[in-house]
Design a protein around this motif. Structure first.
Motif, PDB file in Angstrom:
ATOM      1  N   SER A 156       0.852  -1.197   0.000  1.00  0.00           N
ATOM      2  CA  SER A 156       0.000   0.000   0.000  1.00  0.00           C
ATOM      3  C   SER A 156       0.884   1.241   0.000  1.00  0.00           C
ATOM      4  O   SER A 156       1.969   1.221   0.566  1.00  0.00           O
ATOM      5  CB  SER A 156      -0.892   0.059   1.248  1.00  0.00           C
ATOM      6  N   VAL A 157       0.366   2.292  -0.631  1.00  0.00           N
ATOM      7  CA  VAL A 157       1.075   3.577  -0.650  1.00  0.00           C
ATOM      8  C   VAL A 157       0.071   4.667  -0.277  1.00  0.00           C
ATOM      9  O   VAL A 157      -1.045   4.692  -0.797  1.00  0.00           O
ATOM     10  CB  VAL A 157       1.671   3.872  -2.048  1.00  0.00           C
ATOM     11  N   ILE A 158       0.465   5.518   0.653  1.00  0.00           N
ATOM     12  CA  ILE A 158      -0.397   6.633   1.044  1.00  0.00           C
ATOM     13  C   ILE A 158       0.316   7.934   0.682  1.00  0.00           C
ATOM     14  O   ILE A 158       1.454   8.148   1.097  1.00  0.00           O
ATOM     15  CB  ILE A 158      -0.696   6.602   2.561  1.00  0.00           C
ATOM     16  N   ILE A 159      -0.344   8.758  -0.097  1.00  0.00           N
ATOM     17  CA  ILE A 159       0.260  10.016  -0.536  1.00  0.00           C
ATOM     18  C   ILE A 159      -0.161  11.123   0.431  1.00  0.00           C
ATOM     19  O   ILE A 159      -1.349  11.429   0.556  1.00  0.00           O
ATOM     20  CB  ILE A 159      -0.196  10.389  -1.970  1.00  0.00           C
ATOM     21  N   ALA A 160       0.831  11.698   1.099  1.00  0.00           N
ATOM     22  CA  ALA A 160       0.552  12.744   2.092  1.00  0.00           C
ATOM     23  C   ALA A 160       1.422  13.949   1.803  1.00  0.00           C
ATOM     24  O   ALA A 160       2.264  14.340   2.598  1.00  0.00           O
ATOM     25  CB  ALA A 160       0.809  12.210   3.501  1.00  0.00           C
ATOM     26  N   ILE A 161       1.214  14.540   0.623  1.00  0.00           N
ATOM     27  CA  ILE A 161       2.086  15.654   0.221  1.00  0.00           C
ATOM     28  C   ILE A 161       1.324  16.972   0.190  1.00  0.00           C
ATOM     29  O   ILE A 161       1.789  17.945  -0.372  1.00  0.00           O
ATOM     30  CB  ILE A 161       2.752  15.390  -1.141  1.00  0.00           C
ATOM     31  N   GLY A 162       0.152  16.996   0.806  1.00  0.00           N
ATOM     32  CA  GLY A 162      -0.555  18.267   0.929  1.00  0.00           C
ATOM     33  C   GLY A 162      -1.888  18.297   0.211  1.00  0.00           C
ATOM     34  O   GLY A 162      -2.247  17.361  -0.517  1.00  0.00           O
ATOM     35  N   THR A 163      -2.629  19.364   0.459  1.00  0.00           N
ATOM     36  CA  THR A 163      -3.935  19.554  -0.145  1.00  0.00           C
ATOM     37  C   THR A 163      -4.011  20.990  -0.624  1.00  0.00           C
ATOM     38  O   THR A 163      -3.257  21.836  -0.174  1.00  0.00           O
ATOM     39  CB  THR A 163      -5.060  19.345   0.883  1.00  0.00           C
ATOM     40  N   SER A 164      -4.937  21.231  -1.556  1.00  0.00           N
ATOM     41  CA  SER A 164      -5.143  22.614  -1.985  1.00  0.00           C
ATOM     42  C   SER A 164      -6.517  23.078  -1.493  1.00  0.00           C
ATOM     43  O   SER A 164      -7.362  22.244  -1.159  1.00  0.00           O
ATOM     44  CB  SER A 164      -5.011  22.721  -3.497  1.00  0.00           C
ATOM     45  N   PRO A 165      -6.753  24.404  -1.434  1.00  0.00           N
ATOM     46  CA  PRO A 165      -8.021  24.886  -0.869  1.00  0.00           C
ATOM     47  C   PRO A 165      -9.233  24.322  -1.603  1.00  0.00           C
ATOM     48  O   PRO A 165      -9.178  24.084  -2.810  1.00  0.00           O
ATOM     49  CB  PRO A 165      -7.946  26.401  -1.055  1.00  0.00           C
TER      50      PRO A 165
END
Lengths: 284, 464
Positions: free
Chosen positions: B388-397
């Motif tokens: 499994s891979v979880i992408i946690a590189i941010g969010t945009s508004p």
């Protein structure tokens, strides 16, 4: 809490059930092509369902549900007067009807429950609509009267020939195109494989084709990315960029693989309902 | 006489190898004795720098003095005069960069444990209730304000306005109020019962919360004005998860951190009686180095993963997560793969993830952010076997309000343009703050923005 105002099966086999839900905030703005997310109770999942109809005056929203998974089977056991914990929407973008004069709507099975409100919405705006509604057999045909009244020409097909014209909806659609019918657009809703077949066919005819996708969703507001799919090589979120997309650009294999991701969990959950509670929760 | 011990009273915690198998809160909180002892470490500076480091301006030395005296109710009153959510701030604020970062005790030793004391006071109050019964509810001033989003920005704005007598309605798209406090931050860092109780306190002041209401779809901001609201605060948060745009990212077993955290936190997928599934493998890679990455990694471990990796392209020094969270993660046996950058997610014939291909990095010259720029080491690619891979590189508004509200100006990054001093946007009567303006930031910054906007709204309505 969102009350179930009425409930009725849409065919003899009871494969599709219509619910009218009291949800004034959703009813006011709902437009064809949009969806809602409901949750049965505190323990429930968030499940997306297309809006079939809405009545802003009565404050009600109609949904049509095929009881196939744990949540939809449990919903099917609820009755008039019962309440859903949550019912939020309208979500997603409404169907684009700008500039359309003549459209062919192709529905498959329960997909007709989603295709019909779009077809009717188009017809109500003066667009000429030919609708090809395909079913496996006579006992699962839904919404025949409504469709007949709501579109210009209705063609029902059954795979086994037990009703309407024998054969697949794709075949009938091709026959219409071969007969020289010209459409600005083909709108297609149904099982993924069927939509893929329709798109392969319409590509040959060079007719623009819009499909309505129903991938796995969680929040339905663009926050989680669970519903992402590849369209024209780009990642899109079905909940905010869709649910309708250009069918000729959709990566169908990717969608089919993604839709199977929770198949085992779904199966285990179902076994659990049958064995222990018969659909009614012990807790909550 | 001040307590001149150099280090803070340590926070009692669950043992790392016990807690990484449960979702109970990691930090257990000070006892009364520990709190009084810690409070005595405050020197009561004439010009307290700590207060200037607090986005909601808590009168820190005053509340600490009350704790030192054993007057915990008094301490609570001092804190809540400016902060409506102390049990939350005491747990999740990055105090080391704020109040505690400015504490003079931090120069030669460790700063005063301001966050731990704030948490103690809030928890004490929750357990013992208000000594003189519930606080008085101000009389309505007859003005209606709508708040969009029930996260930290919205709740703070609502709380401040309600205390001034405004009739505030908060609209929340989800089925539960709290925003990132309920869908994002895990139970083991911020128990949801605590969030619910802080929200109940706002309800006591007359704040109405409408869940299942997606403003921008169900109703527009213009319609809210037509319904009689005189001002609207937009605190709709950061929405869209960012992805890496590398090959294999849509394979099965690749998730956004938002998805995993929402399944676990909001939908309670870790509890058997809840229907929502969560499917992580035994070897999980998290891409990113912020607090959300740490939360996702620690959640994965608790869900039963044997090996959990944090993959981050810079070094430990640049890791943006709070030091405390990094230490917690390390103690819980999260494996840090630093100076590694993902280049591809690899999978089997059915598109199920089997690994993540990374390239080793080294630090070069400082970039625009002042941090040393990571540069690829040619030919150093290798595959880490994961399922499994979880992408946690941010969010945009969240773009929904901007796209449905005419006249609202946007920043280049998709945020709403808002005045830092008042929260006012380009539309008269519309105010905004939090991640909807800045993009992903912290709970306390969002609260600070909610507070500023509450003052801005008060001034606007009273000046009409």
């Amino acid at each position: 809490m969102f009350k179930i105002i009425s409930k009725r099966p849409l065919n003899e086999a009871k494969t599709v059930i219509e619910f009218v839900i009291e949800a004034p905030l959703v009813a006011r703005k709902a437009r064809p092509g949009q969806f809602i997310i409901f949750r049965l109770d505190e323990y429930g999942e968030r499940v997306p369902v297309t809006i079939a109809a809405s009545d802003p005056v009565k404050g009600t929203v109609t949904i049509m549900v095929q009881p196939v998974g744990q949540t939809t089977k449990m919903l099917a056991l609820m009755e008039e007067g019962d309440c859903l914990a949550d019912f939020v929407g309208p979500l997603g973008r409404p169907t684009n009807m700008e500039g359309l004069k003549r459209v062919c709507v192709v529905g498959g099975g329960v997909g007709n429950a989603i295709a019909y409100p779009v077809a009717k919405g188009m017809h109500d705006r003066g667009i000429e609509v030919d609708m090809v509604a395909g079913f496996r057999s006579k006992d699962i045909v839904i919404l025949e009267e409504e469709m007949r009244a709501g579109v210009t020409n209705l063609y029902i097909t059954t795979d086994d020939g037990s009703y309407g014209e024998a054969g697949f909806n794709v075949t009938k659609m091709k026959a219409l195109l071969d007969a020289g019918n010209k459409y600005d657009e083909i709108m297609c809703v149904g099982p993924t494989r069927m939509m893929q077949r329709v798109c392969e066919a319409t590509k040959e005819y060079g007719v623009k084709t819009i499909v309505s996708m129903n991938p796995i969703m969680l929040d339905g507001t663009g926050m989680c990315g669970a519903c992402r799919l590849t369209v024209g090589g780009e990642t899109k979120f079905a909940c905010v960029d869709g649910p309708e997309f250009d069918g000729h650009l959709v990566d169908w294999d990717g969608i089919i693989k993604r839709s199977m991701f929770y198949a085992e969990e779904e199966k285990a959950a179902e076994a659990h309902i049958c064995r222990i509670t018969g659909g009614v929760r012990e807790h909550g | 006489m001040a307590n001149m011990r150099m280090d803070k009273n340590p926070m009692p915690e669950q043992e790392p190898l016990v807690r990484n198998k449960n979702f109970d809160e990691v930090a257990l909180g000070y006892t009364e004795e520990m709190a009084i002892d810690e409070a005595k470490r405050c020197l009561h500076c004439l010009r307290p720098a700590c207060v200037s480091g607090c986005p909601v301006n808590v009168h820190i030395p005053e509340f600490i003095a009350k704790v030192a005296e054993g007057d915990f109710d008094g301490a609570y009153e001092v804190i809540t005069a400016t902060n409506s959510l102390p049990a939350i701030c005491g747990r999740v604020c990055p105090q080391e960069n704020q109040c505690e970062g400015k504490c003079v005790r931090g120069i030669k030793g460790e700063s005063v444990g301001i966050g731990r004391l704030e948490r103690f006071v809030a928890d004490y109050h929750m357990q013992h209730g208000h000594k003189d019964g519930a606080p008085a509810v101000p009389e309505s001033n007859g003005h209606k304000v709508a708040v969009i989003g029930s996260g930290p920005a919205g709740l703070t704005c609502a709380g401040d306005l309600a205390r001034k007598g405004y009739e505030v309605t908060v609209y929340e798209a989800f089925h539960k109020a709290g925003g990132v406090l309920v869908y994002g931050i895990p139970e083991f860092r911020l128990p949801k019962a605590i969030v619910a109780r802080e929200i109940d306190k706002l309800a006591h002041f007359g704040v109405k919360i409408v869940t299942d209401a997606v403003i921008g779809r169900a109703e527009s901001i213009d319609e809210l004005f037509e319904e009689g609201y005189e001002a609207v605060f937009v605190g709709s948060g950061a929405g869209l998860p960012q992805f890496l745009h590398i090959p294999g990212e849509n394979m099965l077993g690749v998730f956004s951190a938002n998805e995993i955290l929402t399944r676990s936190n909001l939908m309670k997928a870790y509890l058997p009686e809840y229907d929502t599934p969560i499917k992580l493998g035994k070897r999980v890679a998290i891409v990113g180095g912020g607090n959300v990455a740490m939360d996702a990694a620690r959640t994965a471990k608790r869900l039963g993963a044997d090996e959990v990796y944090i993959i981050y392209r810079r070094s430990m020094e640049e890791l943006p997560a709070r030091k405390e969270e990094v230490h917690h993660a390390q103690a819980e046996e999260i494996i840090f793969k630093l100076l590694n950058n993902p280049v591809e997610i690899v999978g089997d014939e059915n598109d199920h993830v089997t690994g993540i291909k990374v390239i080793k990095m080294e630090l070069g010259e400082p970039d625009a952010s002042g941090r040393r720029r990571p540069v690829e080491v040619p030919g150093s690619e290798y595959v880490i076997d994961v399922d499994s891979v979880i992408i946690a590189i941010g969010t945009s508004p969240n773009p929904l309000i901007l796209s449905t509200t005419p006249g609202l100006e946007a920043t280049k990054k998709g945020g709403i343009v808002a005045d830092e001093a008042t929260g006012a946007t380009s539309r008269t009567g519309v105010f905004a703050g939090g991640d909807a303006v800045t993009g992903a930031a912290t709970v306390i910054k969002a609260m600070g923005a909610g507070k500023v906007a509450a003052a801005g709204i008060d001034q606007y309505i009273m000046g009409k």
